[in-house]
Write an enzyme that holds these catalytic residues in place. Sequence first.
Site, PDB file in Angstrom:
ATOM      1  N   SER A 165       1.352  -1.154  -0.474  1.00  0.00           N
ATOM      2  CA  SER A 165       0.089   0.022   0.102  1.00  0.00           C
ATOM      3  C   SER A 165       0.617   1.347   0.131  1.00  0.00           C
ATOM      4  O   SER A 165       2.173   1.321   0.885  1.00  0.00           O
ATOM      5  CB  SER A 165      -1.008   0.392   1.402  1.00  0.00           C
ATOM      6  OG  SER A 165      -1.827   1.089   1.634  1.00  0.00           O
ATOM      7  N   TYR A 188      -2.826  -0.269   9.923  1.00  0.00           N
ATOM      8  CA  TYR A 188      -2.602  -1.040   8.604  1.00  0.00           C
ATOM      9  C   TYR A 188      -1.156  -0.374   8.141  1.00  0.00           C
ATOM     10  O   TYR A 188      -0.920  -1.894   7.273  1.00  0.00           O
ATOM     11  CB  TYR A 188      -3.864   0.389   7.940  1.00  0.00           C
ATOM     12  CG  TYR A 188      -3.773  -0.991   6.437  1.00  0.00           C
ATOM     13  CD1 TYR A 188      -4.165  -2.220   6.004  1.00  0.00           C
ATOM     14  CD2 TYR A 188      -3.200   0.462   5.628  1.00  0.00           C
ATOM     15  CE1 TYR A 188      -4.248  -1.938   4.353  1.00  0.00           C
ATOM     16  CE2 TYR A 188      -3.585   0.297   4.549  1.00  0.00           C
ATOM     17  CZ  TYR A 188      -4.385  -1.375   3.627  1.00  0.00           C
ATOM     18  OH  TYR A 188      -3.814  -2.072   2.896  1.00  0.00           O
TER      19      TYR A 188
END
Length: 343
Positions: free
Chosen positions: A128, A153
């Site tokens: 990501s 995350y």
Amino acid sequence: MKRVLVTGAAGFIGMHVARRLLDRGDFVVGLDNMNDYYEVSLKEARLAQLAGHAHFAFHRADLADAAALARVFEDGPFDAVINLAAQAGVRYSLTNPSAYADSNLTGFLNLLEACRHRGTGHLVYASSSSVYGANTRLPFSVSDSVDHPVSLYAATKKAGELMAHAYSHTYGLSTTGLRFFTVYGPWGRPDMAPFLFIRAILAGRPLQVFNHGDMMRDFTYIDDIAEGVIRVTDRPAAPDPDWDADAPDPGSSSAPWRVYNIGNNRPVRLGDFIRAFEERLGVTADKEFLPMQPGDVQATYADIDALARDTGFTPFTALEDGIARFVDWYLEHYRVSLPVNRH
């Protein structure tokens, strides 16, 4: 015909990637746990786009369940494994951190072990743009250090890259990580901005605009993402002959390991993103300006030189075209009409 395992096959990116693989003649084994992080009916509708294809098989299983994953690998060996299964969402990690450990750490470890033991040719996995965290130098480059995540995350995604490197170095497993930049388009996730914006506009509710609108994102259309994933999958990572241990490049290695950015390479101001929705829907939205949310960053911008050099691919879909396709899909899929008070 290649045999490819796609995890997260009922997810946004997973469904698009699986469909492209099927269209070109590959045999695809899909895996998804069908969790209820967002509406399961949307995942079922995505899966229906793949079901019935002669070269598609599906397993409802969780990566965190090592025994179930071993049964999936009985359909192997796989020429490639594309791991798009993960617990997504920055803000959700503030209230449900254990979900990220289960899926993004334990689940990914199980997958690495399965690939190692069953002779997988190439493991491609979703990372990501969130890994860039507190970095402010733009555009974000894979050669930048990413040691300062600002959400759990992001930390799990960085951990996944490190875990993959360990397996590439120790066992010679070819692994490639893809840092996705704000993916949008038809069949997207309901927790992301395009869904939130169109639903608010159609319901006549104000849009929640964080950081008072002072945000920029490298919005990337789903077809570009899927094409990039497949281009990378077809090119297994190999050791970088120019890698220097005295001046290590964070984006490559002496092991068969790589990371790439996949972004549109054209960051868009949040206000311009909203304006594209307003123009397509013919509605001027009310806006509620709010402060920055924990775990968010002010701007993202992908340096895609490495991706273009190694695969010959650069994303090309213009924002206006991508938003138009998303809006048209949304109206058809949910069977809703445009507001009567259009301008």
